[in-house]
Design a protein around this motif. Structure first.
Motif, PDB file in Angstrom:
ATOM      1  N   UNK A 279      50.091 111.791  63.824  1.00  0.00           N
ATOM      2  CA  UNK A 279      50.674 110.550  64.561  1.00  0.00           C
ATOM      3  C   UNK A 279      51.198 109.679  63.472  1.00  0.00           C
ATOM      4  N   UNK A 280      52.212 108.846  63.716  1.00  0.00           N
ATOM      5  CA  UNK A 280      52.841 107.951  62.632  1.00  0.00           C
ATOM      6  C   UNK A 280      52.131 106.474  63.321  1.00  0.00           C
ATOM      7  N   UNK A 281      51.943 105.503  62.424  1.00  0.00           N
ATOM      8  CA  UNK A 281      51.389 104.029  62.784  1.00  0.00           C
ATOM      9  C   UNK A 281      52.472 103.130  62.292  1.00  0.00           C
ATOM     10  N   UNK A 282      52.711 102.319  63.094  1.00  0.00           N
ATOM     11  CA  UNK A 282      53.448 100.834  63.051  1.00  0.00           C
ATOM     12  C   UNK A 282      52.477  99.930  62.646  1.00  0.00           C
ATOM     13  N   UNK A 283      52.262  99.304  61.333  1.00  0.00           N
ATOM     14  CA  UNK A 283      51.622  98.299  61.215  1.00  0.00           C
ATOM     15  C   UNK A 283      52.274  97.095  61.701  1.00  0.00           C
ATOM     16  N   UNK A 284      51.415  96.302  62.307  1.00  0.00           N
ATOM     17  CA  UNK A 284      51.780  94.893  63.122  1.00  0.00           C
ATOM     18  C   UNK A 284      51.135  93.860  62.306  1.00  0.00           C
ATOM     19  N   UNK A 285      50.676  94.118  60.930  1.00  0.00           N
ATOM     20  CA  UNK A 285      50.106  92.922  60.242  1.00  0.00           C
ATOM     21  C   UNK A 285      51.003  92.048  59.523  1.00  0.00           C
ATOM     22  N   UNK A 286      50.735  90.936  59.179  1.00  0.00           N
ATOM     23  CA  UNK A 286      51.750  89.880  58.733  1.00  0.00           C
ATOM     24  C   UNK A 286      52.159  90.119  57.431  1.00  0.00           C
ATOM     25  N   UNK A 287      51.575  90.822  56.528  1.00  0.00           N
ATOM     26  CA  UNK A 287      51.905  90.911  55.268  1.00  0.00           C
ATOM     27  C   UNK A 287      52.816  92.222  54.713  1.00  0.00           C
ATOM     28  N   UNK A 288      53.463  92.777  56.012  1.00  0.00           N
ATOM     29  CA  UNK A 288      54.505  93.732  56.184  1.00  0.00           C
ATOM     30  C   UNK A 288      54.102  95.000  55.232  1.00  0.00           C
ATOM     31  N   UNK A 289      55.117  95.000  54.381  1.00  0.00           N
ATOM     32  CA  UNK A 289      55.160  96.188  53.417  1.00  0.00           C
ATOM     33  C   UNK A 289      54.182  95.927  52.376  1.00  0.00           C
TER      34      UNK A 289
END
Length: 304
Positions: A279-289
């Motif tokens: 699976x691929x995961x898209x982080x939706x955290x505020x610190x991005x990259x």
């Protein structure tokens, strides 16, 4: 998607590259309505061209830094609802850049805004279709195949007092979309009890084949009657390509007890459990990259 294959988990981030942002590189240059009324499509075209130029720079940076997934902002074209993209004075250069971006070895997705309500009616529905078709058209210009690999992800957008009836409206209105958009569209679970869990969204998949995007944080806030693993695996089963799911931790629990329970964290605080799945995961955290890099430092970077 065979479970016996080597498990893979690429992780990416959404829209803004904080490392490059310090150099003025951004893809969400915009303007207020009054400015658009005064300066019109010429200025919109200038901003869009700069946004797309910087999108190429961000995509190239991601590839150089082994980040294989990226969410493209929905603000690439200022006031896109007011014109056809092909009418932009800089359209030829913009399209050439989009084609270059589409050739890059990276998985691109997008997440149109919450005003999109495919179960709506009248003007709301008409505006939703225009916006979603614009997103799909951008991916067409990139030369990306029409598939859920490059997902255009939305929420149902409301329950309108009757979840079952609302899902039936969504199903009917899905038929109004272009074939390419239908092949890209996904829908995710919500973070509030009045809206939809993965289990409650499953009838959409059964009716029109739309994949379900599992959002870990939303599930923690509103799990319904499913465990995390049950919801994860149900959503996983709806995909015809490697799924891409969303992840964030709670800002309230980990960083700021005074904030709302729905607030996303700056960083990732625990290892992401993919239950042995690819699976691929898209982080939706505020610190991005920066949070992608921190995650790799804490838990290791996958060797893919």
């Amino acid at each position: 998607m065979n479970e016996s294959e080597t498990t893979r988990m690429n992780i990416g981030y959404a829209c803004i590259n904080l490392t490059l942002h310090t150099e003025g590189i951004t893809t969400n240059r915009g303007m207020i309505k009054r400015t658009y009324s005064e300066k019109g499509i010429q200025y919109a075209s200038e901003l869009a061209l700069k946004n797309v130029q910087d999108l190429l720079r961000i995509v190239n940076w991601n590839i150089e830094n082994d980040i294989k997934i990226f969410r493209v902002t929905s603000d690439l074209f200022p006031w896109a609802s007011e014109y056809k993209l092909a009418q932009l004075p800089d359209f030829t250069e913009i399209r050439n850049l989009l084609e270059e971006i589409g050739k890059r070895p990276i998985r691109l997705t997008t997440h149109p805004g919450p005003f999109n309500k495919l179960a709506g009616e009248g003007t709301t529905l008409a505006n939703t279709i225009v916006d979603l078709e614009t997103h799909s058209e951008i991916f067409d210009w990139m030369g990306l195949p029409a598939s859920h690999w490059n997902k255009i992800n939305i929420h149902v957008g409301g329950a309108y007092g009757d979840k079952a009836a609302t899902l039936q409206k969504f199903i009917r209105n899905f038929s109004l979309l272009s074939a390419n958009l239908q092949k890209r569209l996904t829908v995710e679970n919500d973070d509030k009890a009045g809206l939809y869990t993965i289990g409650e969204l499953y009838p959409l998949h059964e009716a029109v084949g739309i994949p379900l995007v599992f959002d870990y944080f939303h599930h923690r806030l509103y799990p319904g009657n499913q465990t995390q693993q049950e919801a994860f695996e149900m959503a996983y089963s709806t995909w015809d390509v490697r799924p891409i799911f969303h992840y964030s931790d709670s800002r309230k629990d980990n960083e700021d007890p005074s904030c709302k329970r729905e607030a996303h964290s700056d960083w990732v605080y625990g290892e992401i459990n993919t239950y042995g799945k690819d699976v691929d995961i898209m982080l939706e955290t505020k610190m991005k990259d920066l949070s992608v890099r921190q995650y790799w430092e804490k838990f290791g970077q996958p060797q893919l």
